[in-house]
Scaffold this active site. Structure first.
Site, mmCIF file in Angstrom:
data_model
loop_
_atom_site.group_PDB
_atom_site.id
_atom_site.type_symbol
_atom_site.label_atom_id
_atom_site.label_comp_id
_atom_site.label_asym_id
_atom_site.label_seq_id
_atom_site.Cartn_x
_atom_site.Cartn_y
_atom_site.Cartn_z
ATOM 1 N N ASN A 212 1.823 1.437 -6.630
ATOM 2 C CA ASN A 212 4.025 1.126 -6.060
ATOM 3 C C ASN A 212 3.759 -0.710 -5.975
ATOM 4 O OD1 ASN A 212 4.269 0.465 -3.055
ATOM 5 N ND2 ASN A 212 4.058 2.400 -3.303
ATOM 6 N N PHE A 325 12.697 1.918 6.707
ATOM 7 C CA PHE A 325 13.326 1.570 5.178
ATOM 8 C C PHE A 325 13.462 2.210 4.382
ATOM 9 C CE2 PHE A 325 12.880 -2.930 5.656
ATOM 10 C CZ PHE A 325 11.857 -3.104 7.235
ATOM 11 N N LYS A 339 18.638 9.765 4.943
ATOM 12 C CA LYS A 339 16.750 9.410 5.588
ATOM 13 C C LYS A 339 16.948 9.521 7.067
ATOM 14 C CE LYS A 339 14.678 8.175 1.129
ATOM 15 N NZ LYS A 339 14.617 6.903 -0.003
ATOM 16 N N LYS A 343 14.747 11.569 9.190
ATOM 17 C CA LYS A 343 13.550 11.400 9.751
ATOM 18 C C LYS A 343 14.059 11.157 11.538
ATOM 19 C CE LYS A 343 12.178 10.322 5.287
ATOM 20 N NZ LYS A 343 10.556 9.501 4.851
HETATM 21 O O1 PMT Z 1 6.182 -4.984 0.656
HETATM 22 P P1 PMT Z 1 6.960 -6.103 -0.050
HETATM 23 O O2 PMT Z 1 7.062 -6.558 -1.549
HETATM 24 O O3 PMT Z 1 7.380 -7.071 0.731
HETATM 25 O O4 PMT Z 1 8.209 -4.788 -0.147
HETATM 26 C C1 PMT Z 1 8.891 -5.082 0.464
HETATM 27 C C2 PMT Z 1 9.773 -3.122 0.867
HETATM 28 C C3 PMT Z 1 10.665 -2.820 -0.783
HETATM 29 C C4 PMT Z 1 8.346 -2.027 0.476
HETATM 30 C C5 PMT Z 1 10.918 -2.234 1.709
HETATM 31 O O5 PMT Z 1 11.622 -3.672 2.472
HETATM 32 C C6 PMT Z 1 10.976 -1.001 2.096
HETATM 33 O O6 PMT Z 1 11.871 -0.933 1.152
HETATM 34 N N1 PMT Z 1 10.192 -0.499 2.688
HETATM 35 C C7 PMT Z 1 10.114 1.028 2.510
HETATM 36 C C8 PMT Z 1 10.257 1.576 0.912
HETATM 37 C C9 PMT Z 1 10.232 2.946 0.750
HETATM 38 O O7 PMT Z 1 9.015 3.900 0.529
HETATM 39 O O8 PMT Z 1 10.945 3.826 0.707
HETATM 40 P P2 PMT Z 1 11.403 5.599 0.854
HETATM 41 O O9 PMT Z 1 13.431 5.776 0.943
HETATM 42 O O10 PMT Z 1 10.328 5.571 0.427
HETATM 43 O O11 PMT Z 1 10.403 5.626 2.386
HETATM 44 C C10 PMT Z 1 11.380 5.729 3.566
HETATM 45 C C11 PMT Z 1 10.735 5.896 4.901
HETATM 46 O O12 PMT Z 1 9.712 6.814 4.946
HETATM 47 C C12 PMT Z 1 9.978 4.135 5.194
HETATM 48 O O13 PMT Z 1 10.138 3.729 5.952
HETATM 49 C C13 PMT Z 1 9.010 4.778 4.051
HETATM 50 O O14 PMT Z 1 7.209 3.844 4.684
HETATM 51 C C14 PMT Z 1 8.681 6.168 4.949
HETATM 52 N N2 PMT Z 1 7.874 7.357 4.076
HETATM 53 C C15 PMT Z 1 7.999 7.526 3.358
HETATM 54 C C16 PMT Z 1 7.398 8.443 2.728
HETATM 55 C C17 PMT Z 1 6.259 8.899 3.052
HETATM 56 N N3 PMT Z 1 5.706 9.970 3.155
HETATM 57 N N4 PMT Z 1 5.933 8.660 4.220
HETATM 58 C C18 PMT Z 1 6.872 7.852 5.072
HETATM 59 O O15 PMT Z 1 6.560 7.677 6.572
#
Ligand code: PMT
Length: 402
Positions: A212, A325, A339, A343
């Protein structure tokens, strides 16, 4: 002017470079902020600026050597080393950097630095070829690894007539770093903060993977800010080209499973976990050991679910503050709320990654923070470092005392 540095003893080392005159302004600014400034000049520094100037500006006797008549310190190098809340060297020549890297103590300044337990900040300034010379770079790396803080030199026109890197940062910038060091008030001292950053990948074969757009910047800025506030910081980083932040234990991983086991290892005694990483939700079911040869026609890759690390942490959580996030392209707050609840988070940082200046790769972000009680804070376009500070302020408010 507010006396931010009142009661702080700063030992200001001055070495023999053309930028030594700028150390006079540094001394003056530090004093105006209330610091007691104790200057140590090397022999070479005295060729550039007089002792008298520093005595007048600092209001204290100036140390110019090991063997002069002792004025009021008992064993002077040890006394200054003990007294110092911070040792700052402006400018730090290549020679001084090399001597410190070798652990030498052949004058008052190197002896004081070797004997002190206070933080040491060096502001190197020199000809750019000397600065970029691998031996100087190696020496600086050694000093960094030993915990010294290197204030990076600026680029521009140098006294030797060429343009390049090696200029002393402006005195006002140097003094801001000192001020930031003390004003960070080490509000997270004694706390362990676990941060994740970057993207995890799903290998397909030895040369290909699914990934990604995460650069790691958001998470790295959080780790840096937590370290500045005195926390023990563990940064579990997925793929990112960024260098390891100073003062942070960085664990590099590639896949979601690797991130999961690194996070679980440091989770039990963490005080807070901030998951800025973009984690791959799926992995390739059959990863080929050999490079897959292309053939005509379509190629279908079967994917299977990866564990959701944050969901697991939410179920295991005891005392930990959990921050997630949400990177969304639509229905930002609705998805973020789901979320947050699913979570079991204390709050979630929602970013709409379709907005210019927000989300992946850039230096800035636009975020909304949503809390368990439904409160939402809107934060307009700002540097990721600034958002990192806001996130940590909120973590500090939620952390249980003690
Ligand atoms: O790294 P940069 O280029 O600075 O960009 C920053 C960012 C856009 C990556 C950051 O600001 C951000 O939004 N990070 C979370 C991205 C994400 O994967 O979001 P999600 O909505 O898919 O996941 C929700 C949360 O669960 C996140 O905290 C993620 O770390 C966590 N997660 C998700 C999937 C998974 N299998 N395990 C997790 O722990």
């Amino acid at each position: 002017m507010a006396e931010y540095l009142a009661g702080k003893n700063i030992v200001l080392g001055v070495t023999g470079g053309i930028a030594a005159y700028k150390a006079v302004e540094v001394a003056s600014r530090l004093r105006k902020l209330g610091a007691e400034v104790h200057v140590i000049m090397t022999r070479a520094a005295q060729e550039f600026v007089t002792e008298l100037t520093f005595r007048e500006i600092s209001g204290n006797p100036v140390n110019t050597g090991m063997w002069e008549k002792v004025l009021h310190w008992n064993v002077e190098h040890i006394a200054l080393a003990r007294l110092a809340d911070l040792v700052l060297v402006v400018p730090a020549t290549a020679n001084l950097v090399a001597k410190l890297a070798a652990g030498m103590a052949d004058d008052m300044l190197t002896t004081t630095i070797l004997a002190t337990q206070a933080p040491v900040f060096l502001a190197p300034a020199m000809n750019s070829n000397m600065y970029t010379n691998p031996v100087t770079q190696e020496n600086l790396e050694k000093l960094k690894a030993r915990g010294m803080r290197i204030l990076p030199p600026a680029s521009g026109h140098l006294a030797c007539g060429i343009d390049g890197v090696g200029r002393l940062p402006e005195p006002v910038e140097i003094v801001s770093c000192v001020k930031a060091h003390f004003s960070a008030v080490c509000s997270l001292r004694g706390r362990k903060i676990l941060v994740t950053a970057g993207g995890t990948i799903a290998p397909i074969d030895p040369v290909r993977f699914l990934g990604n757009r995460s650069s790691g910047k958001m998470g790295y800025r959080i780790a840096e800010e937590a370290a500045k506030r005195g926390a023990e910081v563990v940064l579990v980083s997925g793929v990112s080209a960024l260098p390891d932040p100073e003062g942070v234990r960085t664990v590099r991983v590639e896949t979601t499973e690797e991130m999961r086991s690194a996070v679980l290892q440091d989770f039990p005694d963490a005080d807070a976990v901030i998951k800025a990483a973009a984690v791959a939700d799926y992995r390739v079911k059959h990863v080929s050991e050999q490079k897959i040869k292309k053939s005509d026609g379509e190629w279908t890759i079967e994917l299977e679910r990866n564990p959701d690390i944050l969901y697991e942490l939410g179920r295991m959580k005891k005392h930990q503050v959990l921050v997630g996030f949400a990177a969304e392209t639509q229905n930002l707050m609705e998805y973020a709320k789901k979320k947050l609840e699913k979570k079991n988070l204390d709050f979630i940082v929602a970013n709409d990654v379709t907005m210019p200046g927000a989300g992946f790769r850039g230096e800035t972000n636009i975020a909304r923070l949503m809390f368990r009680d439904g409160k939402v804070e809107e934060h307009p376009l700002m540097k990721k470092a600034e958002l990192a500070a806001i996130i940590l302020d909120r973590v500090e408010e939620i952390l249980p005392c003690g």
